[in-house]
Scaffold this motif. Sequence first.
Motif, PDB file in Angstrom:
ATOM      1  N   ARG A   1       9.905  11.691  -2.478  1.00 22.63           N
ATOM      2  CA  ARG A   1       9.521  12.547  -3.602  1.00 22.63           C
ATOM      3  C   ARG A   1      10.765  13.138  -4.262  1.00 22.63           C
ATOM      4  N   SER A   2      11.704  13.641  -3.455  1.00 22.34           N
ATOM      5  CA  SER A   2      12.926  14.228  -3.996  1.00 22.34           C
ATOM      6  C   SER A   2      13.813  13.169  -4.639  1.00 22.34           C
ATOM      7  N   PHE A   3      13.895  12.014  -4.012  1.00 21.13           N
ATOM      8  CA  PHE A   3      14.754  10.941  -4.511  1.00 21.13           C
ATOM      9  C   PHE A   3      14.235  10.389  -5.835  1.00 21.13           C
TER      10      PHE A   3
ATOM     11  N   ALA B   1       0.833  -1.207   0.000  1.00 18.40           N
ATOM     12  CA  ALA B   1       0.000   0.000   0.000  1.00 18.40           C
ATOM     13  C   ALA B   1       0.867   1.257   0.000  1.00 18.40           C
ATOM     14  N   GLU B   2       1.965   1.237   0.748  1.00 20.21           N
ATOM     15  CA  GLU B   2       2.873   2.390   0.761  1.00 20.21           C
ATOM     16  C   GLU B   2       3.523   2.583  -0.614  1.00 20.21           C
ATOM     17  N   PHE B   3       3.883   1.481  -1.263  1.00 23.92           N
ATOM     18  CA  PHE B   3       4.487   1.560  -2.593  1.00 23.92           C
ATOM     19  C   PHE B   3       3.516   2.171  -3.595  1.00 23.92           C
ATOM     20  N   ILE B   4       2.303   1.660  -3.646  1.00 24.54           N
ATOM     21  CA  ILE B   4       1.316   2.141  -4.619  1.00 24.54           C
ATOM     22  C   ILE B   4       0.916   3.584  -4.323  1.00 24.54           C
ATOM     23  N   ALA B   5       0.723   3.907  -3.048  1.00 20.52           N
ATOM     24  CA  ALA B   5       0.311   5.267  -2.690  1.00 20.52           C
ATOM     25  C   ALA B   5       1.382   6.280  -3.083  1.00 20.52           C
ATOM     26  N   THR B   6       2.650   5.957  -2.832  1.00 16.59           N
ATOM     27  CA  THR B   6       3.714   6.887  -3.191  1.00 16.59           C
ATOM     28  C   THR B   6       3.851   6.998  -4.695  1.00 16.59           C
ATOM     29  N   LEU B   7       3.653   5.892  -5.405  1.00 16.97           N
ATOM     30  CA  LEU B   7       3.680   5.923  -6.870  1.00 16.97           C
ATOM     31  C   LEU B   7       2.613   6.888  -7.395  1.00 16.97           C
ATOM     32  N   LEU B   8       1.388   6.757  -6.894  1.00 21.33           N
ATOM     33  CA  LEU B   8       0.305   7.624  -7.351  1.00 21.33           C
ATOM     34  C   LEU B   8       0.557   9.082  -6.968  1.00 21.33           C
TER      35      LEU B   8
ATOM     36  N   ALA C   1       8.146   6.014  -5.519  1.00 20.51           N
ATOM     37  CA  ALA C   1       8.415   7.340  -6.069  1.00 20.51           C
ATOM     38  C   ALA C   1       9.144   7.242  -7.402  1.00 20.51           C
ATOM     39  N   ILE C   2      10.126   6.360  -7.479  1.00 19.42           N
ATOM     40  CA  ILE C   2      10.864   6.179  -8.734  1.00 19.42           C
ATOM     41  C   ILE C   2       9.920   5.726  -9.844  1.00 19.42           C
ATOM     42  N   CYS C   3       9.058   4.775  -9.526  1.00 21.77           N
ATOM     43  CA  CYS C   3       8.120   4.272 -10.546  1.00 21.77           C
ATOM     44  C   CYS C   3       7.121   5.354 -10.950  1.00 21.77           C
TER      45      CYS C   3
ATOM     46  N   ALA D   1       9.918   0.874   0.249  1.00 24.50           N
ATOM     47  CA  ALA D   1       8.741   0.840  -0.623  1.00 24.50           C
ATOM     48  C   ALA D   1       8.383   2.227  -1.122  1.00 24.50           C
ATOM     49  N   GLN D   2       8.491   3.223  -0.261  1.00 22.61           N
ATOM     50  CA  GLN D   2       8.171   4.591  -0.656  1.00 22.61           C
ATOM     51  C   GLN D   2       9.140   5.106  -1.732  1.00 22.61           C
ATOM     52  N   CYS D   3      10.410   4.819  -1.553  1.00 21.15           N
ATOM     53  CA  CYS D   3      11.401   5.276  -2.537  1.00 21.15           C
ATOM     54  C   CYS D   3      11.210   4.578  -3.876  1.00 21.15           C
TER      55      CYS D   3
END
Length: 284
Positions: A230-232, A42-49, A135-137, A130-132
């Motif tokens: 977000r920055s990374f 969920a953290e991965f998908i949320a940060t991607l979106l 964000a990259i994706c 997961a967040q990083c």
Amino acid sequence: MGKDLEAERAAYAAKDYHDPPPAPLFDFGELTKWSFHRAVIAEFIATLLFLYISVLTVIGYSRQSDTANGGDDCGGVGILGIAWAFGGMIFILVYCTAGISGGHINPAVTFGLFLGRKVSLIRAILYIIAQCLGAICGVGFVKAFQKAFYNRYGGGANVLAPGVSKGVGLGAEIIGTFVLVYTVFSATDPKRSARDSHVPVLAPLPIGFAVFMVHLATIPFTGTGINPARSFGAAVIYNQDKAWDVHWIFWVGPFIGAAIAALYHEHILRASALKALGSFRNHP
């Protein structure tokens, strides 16, 4: 101090909520639970979106306001619209994922909650990874869909504005992240949650507004990081020297701000140290 402790005990004896126990530093049992892996996803998908929508908004605004290429300097969403995009997406995504992962979507938030003993070290590390990756994706999708404009307008990467020193940029990131993480702690406080449980959007709303307000204040200086993922993600996909020259500011600043917010909320506002001292005296 004795009177303060007596008042604390009286208040807590009548309280209608329970503070959750501190999260263990290491909880390897989490790795065997599907709920834990679901939270990481969920953290991965949320940060991607989050990165997809917010960075695409930045690129779109840059394109619309580029007068050298036929744009209108007064057209587009403007800084106000960019701030709404970031704050609005955080509101939406925290609302959607709070019951699954806690809705961190930001390594600085995760770090602050770890210092406040809200999450274990294992959960914090995997959330940040997961967040990083998310964000990259997310930024990768932006570049895939708008490659020409992405490269032309800086890829949404965080850089210091002309004339802004590293010290000023670092200070802006520290204060901005403090505002955000302090809001997260306050909005998710068990006492507030018990009192306002009939308002299901209460926690996501102030968190989203905190992101919105901080962006209004700091976009002209740093482009507003306050979120290392977000920055990374933007720096990795854009991958130009100017995106990496001061990239450390967008990690160090948010982590310092998050640490100060965690210490302030837990040990001053919630008086954790005072309570612990009172408990120790009552149970020698």
